[in-house]
Design an enzyme around this catalytic site. Structure first.
Site, short mmCIF file in Angstrom:
data_model
loop_
_atom_site.label_atom_id
_atom_site.label_comp_id
_atom_site.label_asym_id
_atom_site.label_seq_id
_atom_site.Cartn_x
_atom_site.Cartn_y
_atom_site.Cartn_z
N THR A 22 0.82 -1.21 0.00
CA THR A 22 0.00 0.00 0.00
C THR A 22 0.85 1.26 0.00
O THR A 22 0.44 2.29 -0.53
CB THR A 22 -0.93 -0.01 1.22
OG1 THR A 22 -1.82 -1.11 1.09
CG2 THR A 22 -1.73 1.27 1.34
N TYR A 36 -8.30 0.56 -3.30
CA TYR A 36 -7.23 1.10 -4.14
C TYR A 36 -6.42 -0.09 -4.64
O TYR A 36 -6.66 -1.22 -4.23
CB TYR A 36 -6.33 2.05 -3.33
CG TYR A 36 -5.77 1.37 -2.10
CD1 TYR A 36 -6.43 1.43 -0.88
CD2 TYR A 36 -4.61 0.60 -2.18
CE1 TYR A 36 -5.95 0.74 0.22
CE2 TYR A 36 -4.12 -0.08 -1.08
CZ TYR A 36 -4.79 0.00 0.12
OH TYR A 36 -4.33 -0.69 1.21
N THR A 102 1.70 -4.43 4.10
CA THR A 102 1.60 -4.69 5.54
C THR A 102 1.06 -6.08 5.87
O THR A 102 1.20 -6.53 7.00
CB THR A 102 0.72 -3.63 6.22
OG1 THR A 102 -0.55 -3.61 5.57
CG2 THR A 102 1.36 -2.26 6.16
N ASP A 103 0.45 -6.75 4.89
CA ASP A 103 -0.19 -8.03 5.21
C ASP A 103 0.80 -9.08 5.71
O ASP A 103 0.47 -9.86 6.61
CB ASP A 103 -0.95 -8.57 3.99
CG ASP A 103 -2.21 -7.76 3.70
OD1 ASP A 103 -2.52 -6.85 4.49
OD2 ASP A 103 -2.89 -8.07 2.71
N LYS A 175 0.55 -7.37 12.62
CA LYS A 175 -0.58 -6.55 12.16
C LYS A 175 -1.82 -6.99 12.93
O LYS A 175 -2.28 -8.13 12.78
CB LYS A 175 -0.77 -6.74 10.66
CG LYS A 175 -1.82 -5.81 10.05
CD LYS A 175 -1.87 -5.99 8.53
CE LYS A 175 -2.80 -4.98 7.89
NZ LYS A 175 -2.80 -5.09 6.41
N GLU A 296 -1.78 -28.33 28.25
CA GLU A 296 -2.84 -28.72 27.32
C GLU A 296 -2.57 -30.07 26.64
O GLU A 296 -3.47 -30.87 26.47
CB GLU A 296 -3.08 -27.67 26.22
CG GLU A 296 -3.56 -26.33 26.74
CD GLU A 296 -5.04 -26.34 27.11
OE1 GLU A 296 -5.71 -27.37 26.92
OE2 GLU A 296 -5.51 -25.30 27.61
N1 LIG Z 1 -1.76 -1.94 3.88
C1 LIG Z 1 -1.19 -2.78 3.01
O1 LIG Z 1 -0.01 -2.66 2.69
C2 LIG Z 1 -2.01 -3.91 2.46
C3 LIG Z 1 -1.92 -3.99 0.95
C4 LIG Z 1 -1.61 -5.37 0.42
N2 LIG Z 1 -2.61 -6.33 0.75
C5 LIG Z 1 -0.22 -5.80 0.85
O2 LIG Z 1 -0.01 -6.36 1.90
O3 LIG Z 1 0.69 -5.54 0.12
#
Ligand SMILES: NC(=O)CC[C@H](N)C(=O)O
Length: 339
Positions: A22, A36, A102-103, A175, A296
């Site tokens: 992103t 986007y 970020t994923d 995340k 467990e």
């Molecule tokens: N906020 C993000 O970067 C998510 C955008 C995309 N799904 C990725 O991880 O590249």
């Protein structure tokens, strides 16, 4: 012959490796904060978008790949890891920034934390909103990443993540939410803050990383198949068995609570271990699991491994790296305590 200006002499040399996400995203309008396309904007444009970077460091960029991070493969990880190692070895590089979706940012950051033999700062950074959106967070996150990458204080602290003004350990950070700019958290807290280009440190990582790691990207030719099976009360053994059949060397049990295992699948997991597949108990609880041996389930008896506080996706990264060295479950367990 040109002599460098005084500023150029003082500034650190930082390389930004761009991978997409992103932070390189673009939307149709400024109101599109969540709708986007990721991985659209090239590294030169990203750098040009933050002219203030030149006050922090001599910055240059490289487009290593241009993808949304949910699609990062093991080969992509190795490619990125090798390029980071080359740069870290070169005397004219003081710090490295990786822009990333970020994923799976937490997976890449942890991977690099395990395999890069350098004390030079390596910072992984992304954004929650594309640069085209109102209140886009990528510019400041990138500015902060370059600030930390060029600071001597950041050396030897392992791979770091700068999101939302915080400096997080690449090992611990995850995340936690996908719609807020304060998306990245660690169960154990950030290491510091970066404010107006200056880093403020409060704590240090206790787990082995980078220089103190027994793993080295230069010795890793390929990564073995490690897969994750998500668990719940009524879970069947179908996924576990299918993953093993398709060649998984280890299966991360994304368990409930303390990595607990539904009685419906305990026999299948025992059988898979007997067949040589490593069974690693992790937890999918929301704020971070804490899985202990022989709590467990009788791990000693079944010869299973526990992932301790590593979430399933991070446990997968460590298992892959660890399996390049050993297939001994006791050694794997030692590594899960130490890293
Ligand atoms: N906020 C993000 O970067 C998510 C955008 C995309 N799904 C990725 O991880 O590249």
């Amino acid at each position: 012959k040109e002599t460098p200006t005084q500023t150029e002499q003082k500034l650190a040399n930082v390389v930004i490796l761009a991978t997409g996400g992103t932070i390189a995203g673009a939307g149709a309008s400024a109101a599109n904060s969540a709708t986007y396309q990721a991985a659209k904007v090239g590294i030169e444009q990203l750098i040009a978008g933050v002219p203030e970077l030149s006050q922090l460091a001599n910055v240059r960029g490289e487009q290593v790949m241009q993808i949304a991070s949910e699609s990062i493969t093991n080969d992509n990880l190795l490619q990125l890891g090798r390029r980071v190692a080359e740069l870290a070895d070169s005397s004219d590089v003081d710090g490295i920034v990786i822009t990333h979706g970020t994923d799976t940012l937490e997976e890449t950051a942890y991977f690099l934390n395990l395999v890069e033999k350098t004390d030079k700062p390596i910072i992984v950074v992304g954004s929650m909103r594309p640069g085209t959106a109102m209140s886009a967070d990528g510019m400041l996150n990138l500015y902060n990443a370059v600030a930390v990458a060029s600071s001597k204080d950041a050396r030897g602290k392992g791979v770091l993540v700068t999101m939302n003004d915080e400096i997080q350990s690449g090992r611990d950070v995850s995340k936690m939410i996908n719609i807020k700019t304060e998306a990245f958290k660690s169960a154990w807290g950030p290491l510091g803050m970066v404010v107006e280009g200056k880093s403020y440190w409060f704590r240090l990582p206790a787990k082995r990383h980078t220089m103190d790691s027994e793993f080295d990207i230069k010795n890793i030719k390929s990564l073995p198949a490690v897969e994750i099976a998500y668990s719940y009360g009524n879970v069947s053994d179908t996924a576990y068995k299918a993953l093993a059949q398709s060649g998984a060397k280890a299966i991360i049990h994304a368990g409930t609570g303390n990595g607990s295992v539904s009685s419906r699948v305990v026999p299948a997991l025992q059988a898979l271990r007997k067949d040589g597949v490593q069974i690693i108990r992790s937890s999918h609880v929301n704020a971070g699991g804490f899985v202990l041996r022989n709590a467990e389930q009788p791990d000693d008896k079944y010869d299973w491994v526990v992932a301790h506080d590593l979430n399933p996706q991070k446990a997968r990264i460590l298992a892959m790296v660890a399996l390049t060295k050993t297939n001994d479950s006791k050694e794997l367990q030692r590594m899960f305590w130490e890293y």
